[in-house]
Design an enzyme around this catalytic site. Structure first.
Site, PDB file in Angstrom:
ATOM      1  N   GLY A  10       0.787  -1.230   0.000  1.00 50.91           N
ATOM      2  CA  GLY A  10       0.000   0.000   0.000  1.00 50.91           C
ATOM      3  C   GLY A  10       0.821   1.283   0.000  1.00 50.91           C
ATOM      4  O   GLY A  10       0.462   2.255  -0.669  1.00 50.91           O
ATOM      5  N   ASN A  11       1.960   1.294   0.722  1.00 49.14           N
ATOM      6  CA  ASN A  11       2.723   2.543   0.816  1.00 49.14           C
ATOM      7  C   ASN A  11       3.382   2.909  -0.519  1.00 49.14           C
ATOM      8  O   ASN A  11       3.836   4.030  -0.702  1.00 49.14           O
ATOM      9  CB  ASN A  11       3.763   2.484   1.945  1.00 49.14           C
ATOM     10  CG  ASN A  11       4.815   1.438   1.677  1.00 49.14           C
ATOM     11  OD1 ASN A  11       4.489   0.339   1.219  1.00 49.14           O
ATOM     12  ND2 ASN A  11       6.057   1.770   1.929  1.00 49.14           N
ATOM     13  N   LYS A  27      -2.714 -10.040  -2.727  1.00 46.87           N
ATOM     14  CA  LYS A  27      -1.717  -9.827  -3.800  1.00 46.87           C
ATOM     15  C   LYS A  27      -0.397 -10.580  -3.526  1.00 46.87           C
ATOM     16  O   LYS A  27       0.306 -10.950  -4.465  1.00 46.87           O
ATOM     17  CB  LYS A  27      -1.444  -8.342  -4.039  1.00 46.87           C
ATOM     18  CG  LYS A  27      -0.856  -7.624  -2.853  1.00 46.87           C
ATOM     19  CD  LYS A  27       0.530  -7.137  -3.074  1.00 46.87           C
ATOM     20  CE  LYS A  27       1.144  -6.515  -1.870  1.00 46.87           C
ATOM     21  NZ  LYS A  27       0.530  -6.392  -0.585  1.00 46.87           N
ATOM     22  N   LYS A  29       2.265 -12.348   3.909  1.00 46.20           N
ATOM     23  CA  LYS A  29       3.551 -12.149   3.200  1.00 46.20           C
ATOM     24  C   LYS A  29       4.491 -13.324   3.490  1.00 46.20           C
ATOM     25  O   LYS A  29       5.128 -13.869   2.589  1.00 46.20           O
ATOM     26  CB  LYS A  29       4.205 -10.831   3.616  1.00 46.20           C
ATOM     27  CG  LYS A  29       3.358  -9.631   3.235  1.00 46.20           C
ATOM     28  CD  LYS A  29       3.992  -8.331   3.651  1.00 46.20           C
ATOM     29  CE  LYS A  29       2.958  -7.219   3.636  1.00 46.20           C
ATOM     30  NZ  LYS A  29       2.180  -7.113   2.410  1.00 46.20           N
TER      31      LYS A  29
END
Ligand SMILES: Nc1ncnc2c1ncn2[C@@H]1O[C@H](COP(=O)(O)OP(=O)(O)O)[C@@H](O)[C@H]1O
Ligand SMILES: NC(=O)OP(=O)(O)O
Length: 311
Positions: free
Chosen positions: A10-11, A210, A272
């Site tokens: 997101g960042n 994702k 992740k």
């Protein structure tokens, strides 16, 4: 031929179109550095904040104006993939042009097949959209029937089903482009979730993670490296506590023990780590790294980041 799949968190994207345009300029510098080193580069990105806002905006508009139809979540995932892909593709093209690198960048509209019996359809866990207080979340939930959960200590967010990716439908297109000296943005927002009903593809309302899609694509294209870029330089145990400890190089079996000890938040770091484990289990010779966007180049040369290896 060295190949890599880069998953952007997101960042790397920001929260509004203006912020996103700025953020992708910075992200594209890190990606261009990678393109200078790797022959085949596939970029996967998130869409949690964006798909939530698109879905919310369209459902508010439909309530206000009867001429505006309802847009199902899966169509919103497709919109987020196109919108983010456009910004990323343009930013990478601009960065490559400024460095006189002649590579073609393409965003592939990527459908990802999921299993209709995936238990995720009965248990929504994927946070999307804005953060709310508990009171705001309760009020929206009563009005719209959405499910909310607390998101890793950061507030309450709407959650939707997040089935595991089974098959990348456009894999051949992705592979062809990579083999022709191209850079591909693919699996954006985890891909557009589809069911295969007797050979016919049909969209389904969900948001795929994702990082899991990046892992699937890495295995499918035979990538050497899966690089997951997020807001932290490394994975830690006792994260955020005084005795927090950085993990640098760690085997699959060692990091699995930390999962058993609940060291990684389910809505943030756990997917992740699990995505890296899956990639290494399927490709024991491969390398999986989790680090920050800013430190990507250093992590690839082993100076920073968390590297998960076979063992
Ligand atoms: N054990 C941990 N080690 C490092 N970061 C952690 C850990 N547990 C949770 N986190 C948090 O997870 C975040 C990454 O997840 P998230 O923000 O969902 O990723 P994304 O970059 O894909 O949007 C980190 O920025 C950090 O705040
Ligand atoms: N689809 C997805 O995993 O998005 P985020 O990374 O933004 O949560």
């Amino acid at each position: 031929m060295k190949s890599i799949v880069v998953a952007l968190g997101g960042n790397a994207l920001g929260n509004s179109p203006k912020e996103q345009l700025e953020a992708v300029k910075g992200s594209s510098k890190s990606i261009a550095d990678i393109i200078e080193t790797y022959d085949k580069v596939a970029v996967v990105h998130g869409n949690g904040p964006q798909v939530g806002v698109i879905n919310l905006a369209l459902s508010l508009a439909a309530k206000e104006d009867s001429t505006i139809p309802e847009f199902p979540l899966v169509e919103c995932v497709a919109m987020s993939q196109g919108y983010i892909g456009y910004h990323l593709q343009q930013a990478i093209e601009n960065e490559l042009a400024s460095r006189n690198i002649d590579k073609k960048v393409a965003t592939v509209v990527t459908q990802v097949e999921v299993d209709p019996k995936d238990p995720a359809f009965e248990n929504p866990t994927k946070p999307i959209g804005n953060f709310y207080t508990e009171e705001e979340a309760d009020a929206i939930s009563k009005k719209d029937g959405y499910t909310f959960k607390e998101d890793a200590g950061r507030g309450f967010r709407r959650v939707v089903p997040s089935p595991k990716p089974q098959r990348i439908v456009e894999l051949d297109t992705v592979t062809n482009h990579l083999e022709n000296d191209g850079v591909v943005v693919t699996g954006g927002g985890g891909g557009i979730p589809v069911l295969n009903e007797n050979g016919e593809l049909k969209g389904v309302d969900a948001v795929i993670d994702k990082d899991f899609v990046a892992s699937r694509i890495s295995s499918d294209i035979g990538a050497d490296t899966l690089l997951i870029l997020t807001a932290v330089d490394s994975v830690y145990i006792n994260f955020g506590k005084e005795n927090q400890e950085e993990l640098r190089e760690i085997t699959v079996s060692e990091i699995k023990k930390h999962i058993e000890d609940n060291q990684f938040h389910a809505g943030s770091m756990l997917p992740k780590v699990e995505a890296c484990i899956k990639f290494i289990e399927e490709n024991p010779e491969g390398t999986a790294i989790i680090t920050s966007l800013e430190k990507a180049a250093y992590a690839l040369s082993g100076e920073v980041g968390t590297k998960i290896i076979n063992g």
